[in-house]
Design an enzyme around this catalytic site. Structure first.
Site, PDB file in Angstrom:
ATOM      1  CD  GLU A  77      62.515  51.544 -57.460  1.00  0.00           C
ATOM      2  OE1 GLU A  77      61.428  51.056 -57.801  1.00  0.00           O
ATOM      3  OE2 GLU A  77      63.601  51.214 -57.969  1.00  0.00           O
ATOM      4  CG  ASP A 105      65.921  50.798 -61.022  1.00  0.00           C
ATOM      5  OD1 ASP A 105      64.683  50.875 -60.927  1.00  0.00           O
ATOM      6  OD2 ASP A 105      66.544  49.724 -61.095  1.00  0.00           O
TER       7      ASP A 105
END
Length: 545
Positions: free
Chosen positions: A270, A202
Site C-alpha cells: 500500500e 501496510d
C-alpha cells in the site's frame, strides 16, 4: 493455481476485514474460525486469493494495525491453531492466503517500545524514532500525523519526542537500525513457515524517515466546496521527508529475497504519496514488491477524464512494475456511495458491475473488498456507536472509517444482526443492508452478487496473453472510458460509460472485424461504425491479429 509462481498477475484478491466478516464464537466480533466457516462462499466468488486484515495480538486502538506481538493471534480472533486450520482449508479450496503486515510501526504496548522508552541506553533504545525537543521544548519539526495534528509525542522518561505517523499509540519503528530490519524479516519468516502465500504491506512507504528531520514544505491548500481548508492538517504539507525515502527500496529488496525462498509467495504494498505512480513504479521493479496499489481510485473522482489521466500517468511510469487496482477497502467510504453521488440508489446499484468490469480489464491485479459484491452502501453510524478513533478525533466534519466496516449481512428473514452474530456486534448492521444479505441474493440469478460471480468467471476466460498485455488509453473527449489491451497476437478494446447520459464512440477501423465478448449483463451496441452505450453500458471487443 498451484505450481504457478506468477499466479498473482491478473489475479482477483478478496479483502476480508476479520472483525466484520463472521463471528463464530458469539462475542460480537468476527474471528478466524468465522472466516474458515465461510470459505465455501469465498470459493464461490471465483477469487484467487484472500487478503486478511490484521489479526495479531493488539490493544486494538486501531483495530489490529497497532501490533503488540507479530507472532501471535489476538484472542478475540482465535489462536495459532485456528490460523493453521484456516490456511489448510483455504488451500484445499485452491485459495491463496495473504496476510497484512505492519512494518512501519507497532503498538506503544509492544514489549519493544516499553523497553525502548524506559531510558536512552537500553538494548532497544534506538529501535524507534526518538528526537530531542527544540530549545523551546517544541517538537523536532513540523511533520504531521496522517490522523491530524503533530506526528510527535512527548515521553517524560526519556525527555524526548517519538514519531507517530498515525495514532499516538503507534510509535514508528526505526528501520535505519539493522537490528530492527533483522527482527522484522524474522517475523515475516515465521508466517511464511506457517504456509502463508504472501503479505500485504501496510503503509509500506512510511517505513523510513529522513534522518535529517528537516521540515516538510507547505503545499497549496485545496479548498472545499464551502471555500474552507482541509479538516486534516496532514494535507497542509508536501510529505518529502517523513516517507518514501530511498533506503526503503533496499529494505524491500531484502523482503523480496526472503519471499523468493518460498516459491509462489508474493508481496503487495500500500503506497500513498503525493507522487503515487512514481512510487508504485519504483517499488514494483524487479527484486522489490510484486505489486502495489495506491489511493488514486479510492477518492470520490471517477470521471472518465480523471480515470484517463490516472491510467495514462500509470502507464507512463510503471514500465515493468505491476499495479493492483482497488476502488474500495476498509479505510474509505464504500464505492457504491462514493462514486454515485448523482445517482439514485437503484441507479447506483446498476452501476456496480461497471466498476468491477473496469478493474478486471485493466492491466494489473484486482482487490475487491468484502461486501462490494453485495452492493453495500456506506453506513451512517451514530456518534455514540463510533469505534474509529480517526473519526472520533475529527467529528463531525469527518466521520471516520466505521461506515465501510460494518458487519457482513449473511441472512435476512428476521435473522438477528443479519446472521453475523447472535449478540450485539462491535458495529451495528445497518437495516438497509439486511435485504442485500447473501442468503437473499443467492436466490436471485440477477442479483449483484451473482453478477460479480459472472464477471469474475468471465475474467478467468481471458487468455494469458491478454492478462499481461500492454494498455493504451483513448482520449474519447466524453464520458466514455476506453482503452486497448494489446498483446502479440490478440488485443481488446474496452469501452465503459462512466457518465450520466448515453455516449458514442467511433469504432476504430481495425476493430471492424472484432468479436464482441462483452459479458451479457451490459447494454450497448456496435452498429454503423459506432459503439453506442447507455448509462452504465459497456462493450469489450476481441481481435486476433
Amino acid at each position: 493455481m498451484s505450481g504457478n509462481s506468477e499466479w498473482w498477475r491478473n489475479s482477483v484478491i478478496y479483502q476480508i476485514y476479520p472483525r466484520s466478516f463472521c463471528d463464530a464464537n458469539g462475542d460480537g466480533i468476527g474471528d478466524l474460525p468465522g472466516i474458515t466457516r465461510k470459505l465455501d462462499y469465498v470459493q464461490s466468488l471465483g477469487v484467487d486469493a484472500i487478503w486478511i486484515s490484521p489479526f495479531f495480538k493488539s490493544p486494538m486502538v486501531d483495530f489490529g494495525y497497532d501490533v503488540s506481538d507479530y507472532r501471535d493471534v489476538d484472542p478475540i480472533f482465535g489462536n495459532l491453531a485456528d490460523f493453521d486450520e484456516l490456511i489448510e482449508a483455504a488451500h484445499a479450496r485452491g485459495i491463496k492466503v495473504i496476510i497484512d503486515q505492519i512494518l512501519s510501526h507497532t503498538s506503544d504496548r509492544h514489549p519493544w517500545f516499553e523497553e525502548s522508552r524506559a531510558n536512552r541506553d537500553n538494548p532497544k533504545a534506538d529501535w524507534y524514532v526518538w528526537a530531542d525537543p527544540k530549545p523551546d521544548g517544541s517538537a523536532p519539526n513540523n511533520w504531521m500525523s496522517n490522523f491530524g495534528g503533530s506526528a510527535w509525542r512527548w515521553c517524560t522518561r526519556r525527555r524526548q519526542y517519538y514519531l507517530t505517523n498515525f495514532l499516538k499509540e503507534q510509535p514508528d519503528l526505526n528501520l535505519h537500525n539493522p537490528a530492527v530490519q533483522e527482527q522484522l524479516l524474522a517475523d515475516l519468516k515465521f508466517w511464511l513457515d506457517r504456509g502463508v502465500d504472501g503479505f500485504r504491506l501496510d503503509a509500506i512507504n512510511h517505513a523510513f524517515h529522513n534522518r535529517s528531520l528537516d521540515d516538510n514544505p507547505p503545499r497549496p491548500l485545496e479548498l472545499d466546496e464551502k471555500g474552507l481548508p482541509p479538516v486534516n492538517t496532514y494535507e497542509y504539507q508536501w510529505h518529502i521527508h517523513d516517507k518514501s525515502q530511498p533506503e526503503n527500496l533496499l529494505f524491500l529488496q531484502r523482503v523480496r529475497q526472503l519471499t523468493d525462498r518460498y516459491p509462489g509467495t508474493i508481496t503487495m504494498g500500500e503506497v500513498g504519496d503525493d507522487n503515487t505512480h512514481k512510487i508504485m513504479a519504483e517499488y514494483t521493479t524487479e527484486h522489490r514488491l510484486n505489486m502495489a496499489y495506491s489511493f488514486d481510485l479510492l477518492g470520490s473522482d471517477h470521471s472518465a477524464q480523471f480515470l484517463r489521466d490516472t491510467l495514462e500517468k500509470n502507464r507512463e511510469v510503471i514500465e515493468r512494475g505491476w499495479p493492483c487496482w482497488s476502488i474500495a477497502n476498509h479505510d474509505v467510504p464504500r464505492s457504491l456511495t462514493r462514486w454515485n453521488a448523482e445517482f439514485s440508489t437503484e441507479q447506483a446499484l446498476a452501476r456496480a458491475p461497471l466498476f468491477v468490469l473496469m478493474q478486471l480489464t485493466l492491466r494489473g491485479s484486482v482487490c475487491l473488498y468484502q461486501g462490494e459484491e453485495l452492493g453495500l452502501e456506506e453506513a451512517e453510524i451514530a456518534f455514540e456507536d463510533l469505534q474509529d478513533p480517526y473519526g472520533i478525533n475529527l467529528w463531525p466534519e469527518f466521520k471516520g472509517r466505521d461506515g465501510c466496516r460494518t458487519p457482513m449481512p449473511w441472512f435476512d428473514s428476521g435473522a438477528v444482526n443479519a446472521g453475523f452474530s447472535e449478540v450485539k456486534p462491535w458495529l451495528p448492521v445497518p437495516q438497509e443492508h439486511h435485504p442485500k444479505a447473501v442468503s437473499v441474493q443467492e436466490q436471485d440469478p440477477n442479483s449483484t452478487l451473482n453478477q460479480f460471480r459472472a464477471l469474475i468467471d468471465w475474467h478467468r476466460g481471458l487468455s494469458a496473453e491478454i492478462a499481461t498485455a500492454e494498455q493504451e488509453v483513448l482520449d474519447t473527449g466524453n464520458d466514455l472510458l476506453a482503452f486497448y489491451r494489446r498483446g502479440q497476437t490478440e488485443q481488446l478494446l474496452v469501452v465503459l460509460n462512466m457518465g450520466t447520459g448515453e455516449g458514442t464512440l467511433a469504432l476504430p477501423e481495425e476493430f471492424a472485424p472484432a468479436e464482441d465478448i462483452t459479458p451479457q449483463l451490459f447494454a450497448g451496441e456496435v452498429a454503423g461504425g459506432e459503439i453506442k452505450l447507455p448509462v452504465a453500458g459497456a462493450r469489450v471487443l476481441h481481435l486476433n491479429q
